[in-house]
Design an enzyme around this catalytic site. Structure first.
Site, PDB file in Angstrom:
ATOM      1  CG  HIS A   1      -1.660   1.297   1.406  1.00  0.00           C
ATOM      2  ND1 HIS A   1      -1.449   2.155   2.470  1.00  0.00           N
ATOM      3  CD2 HIS A   1      -2.613   1.876   0.639  1.00  0.00           C
ATOM      4  CE1 HIS A   1      -2.250   3.197   2.350  1.00  0.00           C
ATOM      5  NE2 HIS A   1      -2.960   3.060   1.251  1.00  0.00           N
ATOM      6  CB  SER A   2       0.760   4.286   0.304  1.00  0.00           C
ATOM      7  OG  SER A   2       1.022   5.657   0.160  1.00  0.00           O
ATOM      8  CE1 TYR A   3       9.270   3.917   1.338  1.00  0.00           C
ATOM      9  CE2 TYR A   3       8.338   2.592   3.117  1.00  0.00           C
ATOM     10  CZ  TYR A   3       9.438   3.037   2.399  1.00  0.00           C
ATOM     11  OH  TYR A   3      10.695   2.605   2.742  1.00  0.00           O
TER      12      TYR A   3
END
Length: 240
Positions: free
Chosen positions: A81-83
């Site tokens: 997720h995301s980073y």
């Protein structure tokens, strides 16, 4: 109910978060018969006491690779997720044979030699660096408000804010080290969180589409694992 085809899920959180953020999704997947690991990256969550300038995306990739090795996991659906997207790219580079597929959940996508800051709009990158704070001798990005993650429910927002910690700046500033292409030739899917859309990831969404990856959508904010855990669990199970 448990599915006929249990899956090994490894769920990798994004910046400021920890493995704790996956708890609602992990509980749902486990109740359906799947094996789920949601480790916390060094310097974050319950491991925030390990923060140091040495913490970067490549170290975080080793964190997750070690989970796969020491738990002897194979045929893994690896979710970032995301980073956490660049983190799972590192893992795919090192442990390809243990992974069935990759899921980039509203995540940054960076190639060898790039840093996550490179993929953000320049004004956002500059603002984050300018606002960095020192925590235990390490420069960090301070904790954003809950609405920055697309979480508006008061209870969910309060839970989120109790657990977030500052993010080491070098995780965004140091370049990723990959020997192969992003995803290392493994099947990969990109999930876009659409309600609301997280603007800083537009370059990564374009990259995924240009690469020909399947792109799915979920009507939730950026932290879909917090805001819409059941819908996300359903989607991850379908993709597996």
């Amino acid at each position: 109910m448990p599915t006929a085809d249990p899956t090994n899920f490894v769920l990798v959180h994004g910046a400021w978060h920890g493995g704790w953020c996956w708890r609602p999704v992990a509980d749902l997947l486990r109740a359906r018969g799947h094996t789920v690991f949601a480790p916390t990256l060094t310097g974050l969550g319950e491991r925030a006491h390990l923060i140091s300038p040495a913490v970067d995306v490549n170290l975080h990739g080793r964190d997750i690779a070690q989970v796969l090795r020491f738990e002897d996991l194979r045929d893994v659906v690896l979710v970032g997720h995301s980073y956490g997207g660049p983190v799972i790219s590192c893992v795919a580079d090192a442990e390809r044979d243990r992974i069935r597929s990759l899921v980039y959940l509203d995540s940054a996508i960076i190639e060898n030699g790039e840093a996550t800051l490179d993929k953000l709009p320049p004004e956002i990158a500059a603002e984050r660096v300018a606002n960095a704070i020192e925590v235990d001798g390490t420069m960090c990005f301070p904790i954003p408000p809950a609405d920055a993650f697309g979480v508006s429910d008061p209870g969910q927002a309060a839970w989120l804010m109790r657990h977030l910690v500052p993010q080491p700046l070098n995780t965004f500033r140091n370049p990723i080290e990959l020997n192969g292409p992003v995803g290392n030739g493994l099947p990969a899917t990109y999930i876009v969180c659409t309600d609301p859309l997280y603007a800083p990831l537009e370059a990564s969404r374009r990259w995924a589409r240009a690469a020909g990856w399947p792109v799915r959508e979920i009507a939730a904010g950026h932290d879909a694992m917090v805001a819409a855990p059941e819908a996300l669990a359903d989607l991850l199970e379908a993709l597996a």
